[in-house]
Design an enzyme around this catalytic site. Structure first.
Site, PDB file in Angstrom:
ATOM      1  N   GLY A  84      40.726  13.325  13.109  1.00  0.00           N
ATOM      2  CA  GLY A  84      41.590  14.034  12.470  1.00  0.00           C
ATOM      3  C   GLY A  84      42.376  14.564  14.188  1.00  0.00           C
ATOM      4  N   GLY A  85      43.480  14.890  12.688  1.00  0.00           N
ATOM      5  CA  GLY A  85      44.396  15.628  13.648  1.00  0.00           C
ATOM      6  C   GLY A  85      44.133  16.282  14.907  1.00  0.00           C
ATOM      7  N   SER A  86      43.161  17.486  15.401  1.00  0.00           N
ATOM      8  CA  SER A  86      42.690  18.143  16.397  1.00  0.00           C
ATOM      9  C   SER A  86      41.782  17.308  17.203  1.00  0.00           C
ATOM     10  CB  SER A  86      41.777  19.224  15.776  1.00  0.00           C
ATOM     11  OG  SER A  86      41.085  19.082  15.287  1.00  0.00           O
ATOM     12  N   GLY A  87      41.585  16.211  16.810  1.00  0.00           N
ATOM     13  CA  GLY A  87      40.479  14.926  17.718  1.00  0.00           C
ATOM     14  C   GLY A  87      38.557  14.609  16.870  1.00  0.00           C
ATOM     15  N   LYS A 116      32.417  18.103  17.206  1.00  0.00           N
ATOM     16  CA  LYS A 116      34.053  17.601  17.892  1.00  0.00           C
ATOM     17  C   LYS A 116      34.590  18.156  18.868  1.00  0.00           C
ATOM     18  CE  LYS A 116      36.955  19.836  14.508  1.00  0.00           C
ATOM     19  NZ  LYS A 116      38.209  20.962  13.938  1.00  0.00           N
ATOM     20  N   ASP A 137      44.314  26.333   6.578  1.00  0.00           N
ATOM     21  CA  ASP A 137      44.323  25.420   6.373  1.00  0.00           C
ATOM     22  C   ASP A 137      42.684  24.686   5.510  1.00  0.00           C
ATOM     23  OD1 ASP A 137      45.796  22.983   6.506  1.00  0.00           O
ATOM     24  OD2 ASP A 137      44.358  22.345   8.338  1.00  0.00           O
ATOM     25  N   ILE A 148      32.077   9.353  13.710  1.00  0.00           N
ATOM     26  CA  ILE A 148      32.253   9.476  12.401  1.00  0.00           C
ATOM     27  C   ILE A 148      33.591  10.416  11.620  1.00  0.00           C
ATOM     28  CG2 ILE A 148      29.060  10.039  12.079  1.00  0.00           C
ATOM     29  CD1 ILE A 148      29.868  12.871  11.435  1.00  0.00           C
ATOM     30  N   GLY A 149      34.482  10.098  12.289  1.00  0.00           N
ATOM     31  CA  GLY A 149      35.525  10.676  11.698  1.00  0.00           C
ATOM     32  C   GLY A 149      36.936  10.798  12.803  1.00  0.00           C
ATOM     33  N   VAL A 170      34.873  13.391  16.141  1.00  0.00           N
ATOM     34  CA  VAL A 170      33.861  13.770  15.238  1.00  0.00           C
ATOM     35  C   VAL A 170      33.036  13.295  15.495  1.00  0.00           C
ATOM     36  CG1 VAL A 170      32.984  15.474  13.576  1.00  0.00           C
ATOM     37  CG2 VAL A 170      35.411  15.378  13.818  1.00  0.00           C
TER      38      VAL A 170
END
Length: 983
Positions: free
Chosen positions: A696-699, A715, A814, A693-694, A701
């Site tokens: 991002g910069g860290s991994g 995540k 953040d 579903i997503g 999801v």
């Protein structure tokens, strides 16, 4: 004679009628003017209902007339709940001298043309409204103006030169605005000034103009939070009539000038929270009118001048400096001293023994010094002492017997000294005492039964002493008690069972004593921490402990507890569990049967593990027991009948074990933070492209639907070349979220890691992130205003919890819409703690602080060059989120122009030029067009939230409110007007 008398009366009557005709005509004309100007105002409270053409203006609410001529002299509509723009039409009344519209909801700009109509005024008070844009130019002459108060608005930009041309001005108040630039020297031309109030404005760094000494009639100089730097000019000594000097909360450096001793009329001097250094000038002893002196939170050195100590001060505050030496005995002879704050210095010697003998001392704080000797016995001799704080010194001897008679005392902290002997019995029963902290001394004796009289006690912290005896059952009468910390003493016997009736108790710490008997249990609905370790408690662990709703810390180690571990304990959301070093037996409950809880269970050799937890024997199941009996029977039979079979079976088993080890998967490290009905195998089966579903910069999801019907968000952090950052983020989220429990913080349920994989499992948020909902391309209806306010308040509460209620404090670093998650009810949950930092904790990887962390558009300006972690950085980022909620725009948008973010765009847009281009000179052009149409009350709410956002994104961290204050501002409209105060 009679005719002459009648003729005289007739002439007099005609003369009076002749005089009355112009006044009547004038009143009618003025009434029309006022009624016309009144049409521009919204009167929701109906305070102006009597403004009608059928009555004379002199009888209207808020209007005052000259008693002789009947001319309108004053209009005071302060705090009438009026809205609209500036009603400049009032100033068309030629006789008007006083106009006050303070504490209303007036807004927009103040065009110079409108202000010019008011040139005949003596008083103009527009304070505590919502005016914006630059301060108006006062073109022309304002010869009569004595008071100009524009404080508590959102004026910005520089102070115009025309502000230096008011020949009669006595009061100038511009505090609590957004005024920038520097404090101009031309304000020193206002030689009639008596009050000069510019505090709480984000001025550019600059010095206090030396020309300030020209204002010789000045009585009040109020300049806190104006970003002053440099030294205090010597010319300040010329202000011979000054009564109040406040230069607090700035960046002033250097020594306090000796010329300050010439301020013979000064009564109150506030210099706290600067960078002032050197010794206090001896000339301060000349200030015989001074009653309050505060130079705390500086870098002052040297001794307390005897001349200053000998003044008739009611308050002396020198805390948080670097001063040393002994305190002169002359301080004790002051009959007026009420408050003494000397904490966090290097003062030494004994406190004057007569302190409090001649004055009505109320608050004394001398903590964090090197004071020695006995505590002054007369601190409460006048019967007024309320607070005594003296921790972190070397005070010795007994607690003075006289303190037991101090019935006004409500707050005592004398921990970490060398006090000894017995505490007076009556001291325990002081009726107003609510906080008592005596830990870290050598005190002895027991708790007397009369402690029951101290009905207001909420904190009893007496750990690390030599107290003994038993805890009296009378302690159960303290129904307000929240903390009872008596650890590391010599208490013995059992705990009174009624202690379980203290329903407000939050912390119970009785570790390292000689308590025995069984552990009481009951209705501790607010209990969050229990530490009964290192005692001699016996019996079973009460099952009812598992029902305590907020318990997060449980330590029962080092006792003689027996029986099984109650499975009910797995219902708790524990951050800390320690049951080691007891005589517990039986099966480890499934929720604790993981490597994460292994240290918490050691020293109980009779426990068994169903999962094969090392150091514990494996628990045989019913099926295993049956199979074991069958296997033993078969093997014995085979061994007798077929000796070779045993050899073959042994070889097969050996090979199977080798193969099993060779084919085993990665060794997982599992940690559960809540009671969950799944394991890592079920999670990993669902980490597929269909569930993604997503990214991002860290991994990545994933949305995972479990067999139990529960839906979770998973995540999976990136690995590979960036594995070090991945590991850092994994540990940061695990350590932070694992101990945080708040309704507006996303809940971490479970995490697992192997050499090349790190996974975090969270509660699933049905409405995704705020970024998706506010800025995404979803086909759903856009967020309405009610939901936006709800989201803002929820996120603010989450951050306020991290900053103010977490111990230690957590800085998110953040804050942005993509890290604010929304559940099914659009309740906000702050998430993604990969960059979070715990204040005060030594991090293993200091390189993490050597570069800027955060997201472009949300990073506070000072963070980019200081690299310092600070709560005010989160406040700035949250302010950006508020701007996005109001405007509907992203933090970075090409429409803003080159090198501009949303903060700069909003500030540049709110200007007089821009305001003139829109109807009513309001904020409507800034509001998200998707929110149209909106009611006037919604519009006022939007302006209010915009106001908070501008405050949070102030260029100067000191001008930003705390998150706790932000919650108050968003919750309670009444607190919004003085928007920059109380930071």
């Amino acid at each position: 004679m009679v005719m002459a008398r009648y003729r005289c009366r007739y002439v007099t009557l005609l003369f009076l009628l002749f005089l009355a005709i112009p006044a009547t005509i004038g009143q009618g004309s003025d009434a029309d003017t006022l009624l016309q100007a009144r049409t521009s105002l919204s009167d929701s409270a109906g305070r102006l209902r009597d403004w009608t053409a059928s009555t004379t203006p002199c009888n209207w609410t808020g209007v005052a007339c000259e008693p002789r001529s009947g001319a309108i002299a004053s209009i005071d509509l302060s705090n009438f709940n009026l809205a609209g723009g500036f009603p400049s039409g009032f100033c068309r009344i030629p006789t008007l001298r006083h106009l006050s519209l303070a504490w209303n909801d007036l807004g927009g700009g103040l065009p110079a043309a409108d202000v010019a109509l008011c040139s005949g005024l003596e008083v103009l008070n527009l304070s505590n409204n919502f005016f914006v844009g630059r301060l108006p130019e006062f073109s022309g002459e304002f010869p009569r103006l004595r008071l100009l108060d524009l404080s508590g608005n959102n004026f910005s930009g520089d102070i115009p030169p025309s502000f230096g041309r008011f020949p009669s001005l006595r009061v100038l108040s511009l505090y609590s605005n957004l005024i920038s630039g520097r404090i101009p020297s031309f304000l020193a031309n206002l030689t009639e000034l008596i009050e000069f109030n510019l505090g709480f404005n984000p001025f550019r760094s600059g010095s206090l103009p030396p020309e300030i000494g020209n204002l010789t009639k000045l009585e009040v100089l109020w300049l806190p939070f104006v970003n002053l730097v440099g030294e205090i000019p010597d010319s300040v000594g010329n202000l011979a009539n000054l009564k109040i000097l406040d230069l607090s909360n700035n960046g002033l450096t250097g020594r306090i000038p000796a010329s300050i001793g010439r301020l013979r009329s000064v009564e109150k001097m506030e210099l706290w929270r600067n960078q002032l250094s050197g010794e206090l000038p001896q000339s301060l002893g000349n200030l015989t009118s001074l009653f309050a002196f505060d130079a705390s939170e500086n870098k002052l050195t040297g001794k307390l001048p005897e001349g200053l100590a000998g003044l008739n001060l009611t308050s002396l505050a020198l805390n948080d400096n670097r001063m040393d030496g002994e305190i002169s005995t002359v301080l004790a002879q002051n009959p007026h001293l009420v408050e003494l704050k000397l904490f966090n210095n290097n003062f030494s010697g004994e406190l004057p023994s007569g302190l409090g003998r001649y004055s009505y001392l109320t608050n004394v704080d001398v903590s964090g010094n090197q004071f020695a000797g006995r505590l002054p016995p007369d601190l409460c001799s006048r019967g007024m002492l309320e607070s005594l704080v003296a921790f972190g010194n070397r005070f010795s001897g007994e607690l003075p017997q006289s303190y037991a008679d101090c019935r006004t005392l409500d707050y005592v902290r004398i921990q970490n000294n060398e006090l000894s002997g017995k505490v007076p019995d009556l001291f325990w029963s002081l009726p107003k005492l609510y906080h008592l902290e005596l830990r870290g001394n050598k005190l002895e004796g027991s708790l007397p039964p009369n402690i029951s009289r101290a009905k207001n006690l909420t904190q009893i912290i007496i750990s690390d002493n030599k107290f003994s005896g038993q805890i009296p059952p009378e302690i159960c009468d303290l129904m307000e008690l929240r903390t009872f910390d008596a650890g590391n003493n010599q208490f013995s016997s059992g705990l009174p069972l009624c202690i379980a009736d203290l329903t407000k108790l939050q912390v119970l710490d009785l570790q390292q004593n000689n308590f025995s008997g069984e552990i009481p249990a009951g209705g501790w609905t607010e209990l969050a921490e229990i530490n009964l370790s290192m005692n001699r408690f016996s019996g079973e662990i009460p099952r009812s402990l598992g029902d305590l709703p907020v318990l997060t810390y449980l330590d029962l180690s080092g006792n003689q507890l027996s029986g099984e571990i109650p499975p009910e304990l797995t219902n708790l959301k524990l951050n800390h569990l320690n049951l080691s070093g007891n005589d517990l037996s039986g099966k480890i409950p499934d929720g604790f049967d993981t490597s994460f809880f292994l240290p918490s269970l050691l020293g109980n050799p009779d426990l068994c593990s169903s999962s094969g937890l090392k150091t514990f024997r494996r628990c045989p199941s019913i099926k295993q027991k049956a199979l074991k009996r069958i296997a033993v029977t078969v093997l014995l039979t085979a061994a007798v009948m077929f000796p070779a079979t045993a050899v073959v079976l042994a070889a097969v088993c050996y090979q199977f074990r080798r193969t099993g080890k060779r084919n085993a998967g990665p060794l997982w490290k599992l940690t559960s933070f809540a009671r969950v009905g799944f394991d890592e195998s079920e999670i990993f089966e669902c980490l597929t492209a269909e569930n993604l579903i997503g990214i991002g910069g860290s991994g990545r999801v994933y949305k995972v639907s479990l067999k139990s019907g529960q839906i979770v968000a998973v995540k999976r952090l990136w690995t590979g070349p960036d594995g070090q950052n991945s590991d850092r983020e994994f540990r940061s989220e695990m350590e932070t979220l694992g101990r945080v429990r708040h309704s507006n913080i996303v809940k971490l349920l479970f995490c697992c890691s192997a050499e090349e994989c790190r996974v975090l499992v969270f509660e699933y948020m049905e409405n995704g992130s705020l970024a998706e909902t506010l800025h995404g391309n979803k086909g759903d209806q856009p967020l309405d205003w009610e939901r936006r306010v709800k989201i803002a308040l929820g996120a603010a509460r989450g951050l306020a919890y991290l900053h103010h209620d977490c111990v230690p404090t957590v800085i998110h670093r953040d804050v942005k819409p993509s890290n604010i998650l929304l559940d099914a009810e659009f309740e906000a949950h702050v998430g993604d703690f990969g960059l979070a930092r715990v204040v005060g904790r030594e991090t293993e990887d200091h390189s993490a602080m050597s570069n800027v962390a955060g997201s472009c558009g949300y990073i506070a300006p000072e963070y980019a060059y200081t690299l310092k972690v600070n709560e005010k950085s989160d406040v700035y980022s949250f302010g950006v989120v508020l701007l996005e909620l109001v405007t509907g725009k992203r933090a970075i948008d090409p429409s803003f122009g080159e090198q501009k973010d949303i903060v700069q765009w909003v500030i540049d847009t709110i200007s007089p030029k821009r305001a003139i281009e829109v109807s009513d000179m309001d904020y409507e052009f800034l509001i998200d067009p998707r929110l149209r149409p909106f009611t006037f009350s919604e519009y006022k709410e939007m302006v209010r939230v915009l106001n908070v956002a501008l405050l949070c994104t102030s260029a100067f961290p000191m001008n930003r409110p705390s998150m706790r204050r932000v919650v108050e501002l968003l919750s309670d409209r009444r607190d919004m007007n003085p928007v920059v105060q109380d930071q």
